[in-house]
Design a protein around this motif. Structure first.
Motif, PDB file in Angstrom:
ATOM      1  N   ALA A  84       0.834  -1.208   0.000  1.00  0.00           N
ATOM      2  CA  ALA A  84       0.000   0.000   0.000  1.00  0.00           C
ATOM      3  C   ALA A  84       0.867   1.256   0.000  1.00  0.00           C
ATOM      4  O   ALA A  84       1.958   1.288   0.567  1.00  0.00           O
ATOM      5  CB  ALA A  84      -0.916   0.005   1.217  1.00  0.00           C
ATOM      6  N   ASP A  85       0.367   2.278  -0.644  1.00  0.00           N
ATOM      7  CA  ASP A  85       1.058   3.558  -0.713  1.00  0.00           C
ATOM      8  C   ASP A  85       0.911   4.273   0.622  1.00  0.00           C
ATOM      9  O   ASP A  85      -0.198   4.577   1.051  1.00  0.00           O
ATOM     10  CB  ASP A  85       0.447   4.402  -1.829  1.00  0.00           C
ATOM     11  CG  ASP A  85       1.219   5.668  -2.097  1.00  0.00           C
ATOM     12  OD1 ASP A  85       2.281   5.864  -1.487  1.00  0.00           O
ATOM     13  OD2 ASP A  85       0.753   6.467  -2.932  1.00  0.00           O
ATOM     14  N   THR A  86       2.013   4.526   1.295  1.00  0.00           N
ATOM     15  CA  THR A  86       1.971   5.136   2.626  1.00  0.00           C
ATOM     16  C   THR A  86       2.206   6.651   2.581  1.00  0.00           C
ATOM     17  O   THR A  86       2.292   7.279   3.630  1.00  0.00           O
ATOM     18  CB  THR A  86       3.024   4.499   3.548  1.00  0.00           C
ATOM     19  OG1 THR A  86       4.319   4.642   2.949  1.00  0.00           O
ATOM     20  CG2 THR A  86       2.719   3.023   3.766  1.00  0.00           C
ATOM     21  N   ARG A  87       2.329   7.196   1.379  1.00  0.00           N
ATOM     22  CA  ARG A  87       2.542   8.639   1.285  1.00  0.00           C
ATOM     23  C   ARG A  87       1.297   9.397   1.732  1.00  0.00           C
ATOM     24  O   ARG A  87       0.177   8.938   1.541  1.00  0.00           O
ATOM     25  CB  ARG A  87       2.869   9.043  -0.141  1.00  0.00           C
ATOM     26  CG  ARG A  87       4.219   8.547  -0.612  1.00  0.00           C
ATOM     27  CD  ARG A  87       4.459   8.946  -2.023  1.00  0.00           C
ATOM     28  NE  ARG A  87       3.479   8.225  -2.845  1.00  0.00           N
ATOM     29  CZ  ARG A  87       3.335   8.395  -4.144  1.00  0.00           C
ATOM     30  NH1 ARG A  87       4.060   9.267  -4.781  1.00  0.00           N
ATOM     31  NH2 ARG A  87       2.437   7.701  -4.821  1.00  0.00           N
ATOM     32  N   ALA A  88       1.533  10.565   2.304  1.00  0.00           N
ATOM     33  CA  ALA A  88       0.415  11.413   2.710  1.00  0.00           C
ATOM     34  C   ALA A  88      -0.244  12.002   1.470  1.00  0.00           C
ATOM     35  O   ALA A  88       0.403  12.221   0.446  1.00  0.00           O
ATOM     36  CB  ALA A  88       0.915  12.529   3.613  1.00  0.00           C
ATOM     37  N   LEU A  94       0.204  18.554   2.683  1.00  0.00           N
ATOM     38  CA  LEU A  94       0.639  19.952   2.755  1.00  0.00           C
ATOM     39  C   LEU A  94       1.454  20.253   4.005  1.00  0.00           C
ATOM     40  O   LEU A  94       2.210  21.226   4.033  1.00  0.00           O
ATOM     41  CB  LEU A  94      -0.583  20.880   2.705  1.00  0.00           C
ATOM     42  CG  LEU A  94      -1.431  20.793   1.440  1.00  0.00           C
ATOM     43  CD1 LEU A  94      -2.653  21.679   1.579  1.00  0.00           C
ATOM     44  CD2 LEU A  94      -0.625  21.158   0.211  1.00  0.00           C
ATOM     45  N   ILE A  95       1.306  19.433   5.047  1.00  0.00           N
ATOM     46  CA  ILE A  95       2.024  19.681   6.291  1.00  0.00           C
ATOM     47  C   ILE A  95       3.524  19.553   6.030  1.00  0.00           C
ATOM     48  O   ILE A  95       4.005  18.565   5.494  1.00  0.00           O
ATOM     49  CB  ILE A  95       1.593  18.687   7.394  1.00  0.00           C
ATOM     50  CG1 ILE A  95       0.082  18.665   7.561  1.00  0.00           C
ATOM     51  CG2 ILE A  95       2.299  18.982   8.712  1.00  0.00           C
ATOM     52  CD1 ILE A  95      -0.553  19.978   7.895  1.00  0.00           C
ATOM     53  N   LEU A 115       2.589  27.969  -2.049  1.00  0.00           N
ATOM     54  CA  LEU A 115       3.309  26.788  -1.614  1.00  0.00           C
ATOM     55  C   LEU A 115       4.176  26.226  -2.739  1.00  0.00           C
ATOM     56  O   LEU A 115       3.999  26.560  -3.904  1.00  0.00           O
ATOM     57  CB  LEU A 115       2.319  25.729  -1.117  1.00  0.00           C
ATOM     58  CG  LEU A 115       1.409  26.179   0.030  1.00  0.00           C
ATOM     59  CD1 LEU A 115       0.455  25.066   0.425  1.00  0.00           C
ATOM     60  CD2 LEU A 115       2.234  26.629   1.227  1.00  0.00           C
ATOM     61  N   ALA A 116       5.109  25.361  -2.374  1.00  0.00           N
ATOM     62  CA  ALA A 116       6.043  24.780  -3.328  1.00  0.00           C
ATOM     63  C   ALA A 116       5.339  23.983  -4.424  1.00  0.00           C
ATOM     64  O   ALA A 116       5.873  23.825  -5.516  1.00  0.00           O
ATOM     65  CB  ALA A 116       7.050  23.897  -2.595  1.00  0.00           C
ATOM     66  N   ASN A 117       4.141  23.497  -4.149  1.00  0.00           N
ATOM     67  CA  ASN A 117       3.414  22.730  -5.164  1.00  0.00           C
ATOM     68  C   ASN A 117       2.640  23.641  -6.124  1.00  0.00           C
ATOM     69  O   ASN A 117       1.938  23.159  -7.002  1.00  0.00           O
ATOM     70  CB  ASN A 117       2.462  21.723  -4.509  1.00  0.00           C
ATOM     71  CG  ASN A 117       1.345  22.374  -3.728  1.00  0.00           C
ATOM     72  OD1 ASN A 117       1.241  23.595  -3.654  1.00  0.00           O
ATOM     73  ND2 ASN A 117       0.501  21.556  -3.129  1.00  0.00           N
ATOM     74  N   GLY A 118       2.741  24.978  -5.956  1.00  0.00           N
ATOM     75  CA  GLY A 118       2.089  25.932  -6.844  1.00  0.00           C
ATOM     76  C   GLY A 118       0.764  26.455  -6.345  1.00  0.00           C
ATOM     77  O   GLY A 118       0.207  27.382  -6.918  1.00  0.00           O
ATOM     78  N   GLU A 138       6.886  27.521   6.117  1.00  0.00           N
ATOM     79  CA  GLU A 138       6.515  26.112   6.019  1.00  0.00           C
ATOM     80  C   GLU A 138       5.162  25.950   6.692  1.00  0.00           C
ATOM     81  O   GLU A 138       4.833  26.661   7.643  1.00  0.00           O
ATOM     82  CB  GLU A 138       7.596  25.210   6.600  1.00  0.00           C
ATOM     83  CG  GLU A 138       7.407  24.751   7.995  1.00  0.00           C
ATOM     84  CD  GLU A 138       8.525  23.833   8.465  1.00  0.00           C
ATOM     85  OE1 GLU A 138       8.354  22.608   8.351  1.00  0.00           O
ATOM     86  OE2 GLU A 138       9.530  24.346   8.959  1.00  0.00           O
ATOM     87  N   VAL A 139       4.367  25.027   6.167  1.00  0.00           N
ATOM     88  CA  VAL A 139       3.012  24.809   6.662  1.00  0.00           C
ATOM     89  C   VAL A 139       3.072  23.960   7.927  1.00  0.00           C
ATOM     90  O   VAL A 139       3.696  22.896   7.953  1.00  0.00           O
ATOM     91  CB  VAL A 139       2.134  24.104   5.600  1.00  0.00           C
ATOM     92  CG1 VAL A 139       0.747  23.821   6.139  1.00  0.00           C
ATOM     93  CG2 VAL A 139       2.070  24.946   4.335  1.00  0.00           C
TER      94      VAL A 139
END
Length: 163
Positions: A84-88, A94-95, A115-118, A138-139
């Motif tokens: 399973a993908d454990t990424r947030a 965003l945290i 934010l860095a993701n645009g 930073e968030v």
């Protein structure tokens, strides 16, 4: 013919119905609980076909289902979720994300950050500080549709080095 002997004679139909109902529910949930109950019901059906009385069928089905739920389901779930993908994702992703202040941010006055993701977010400062435009942030968390931010660790390190 009395009621108990009629139930005992036709119990196999009840077991088949239970097996089918549990399998359909399992297809909808996918958590393997109802699969174990279905196999337990199949044990009840098999014991009934060899001539066990109804009370014995129920006990055999309950014991089989309980054993399967206790000993087989947990390792199967671990194996199923192993890749399973454990990424947030969503707001949790965003945290910790860094960005830049676009308009002044303070604890009482919401500004904007990119934010860095645009993404551009409405933001408030986490501490009793004012963050001016072009400040790296930073968030810390997300409160509804507002990002709660603080000056990034890199900026704080640069300020310490300058003094």
């Amino acid at each position: 013919m009395n009621v108990l002997s009629t139930i005992d004679t036709w119990a196999w139909i009840g077991w088949l119905v239970l097996i089918l109902v549990f399998l359909v529910v399992e297809m909808l949930t996918g958590e393997l609980t109802f699969l174990m109950l279905s196999v337990g019901s199949a044990v009840g059906l098999l014991t009934g076909l060899v001539g066990t009385p109804l009370w014995g069928q129920v006990i055999a089905a309950a014991l089989a289902a309980g054993a399967l739920l206790t000993f087989l389901r947990p390792p199967l779930l671990r194996r199923l979720h192993r890749g399973a993908d454990t990424r947030a994702f969503n707001v949790e992703a965003l945290i910790g994300l860094e960005g830049l202040v676009l308009s002044r941010v303070s604890p009482s006055v919401a500004g904007q950050v990119k934010l860095a993701n645009g993404d551009v977010w409405t933001a408030r400062a986490d501490a009793d500080t004012r963050l001016d435009p072009a400040t790296r942030i930073e968030v810390v968390r997300i409160d509804g549709a507002t990002a709660v931010v603080r000056a990034s660790a890199q900026r704080a390190h640069d300020q310490e080095a300058a003094t």
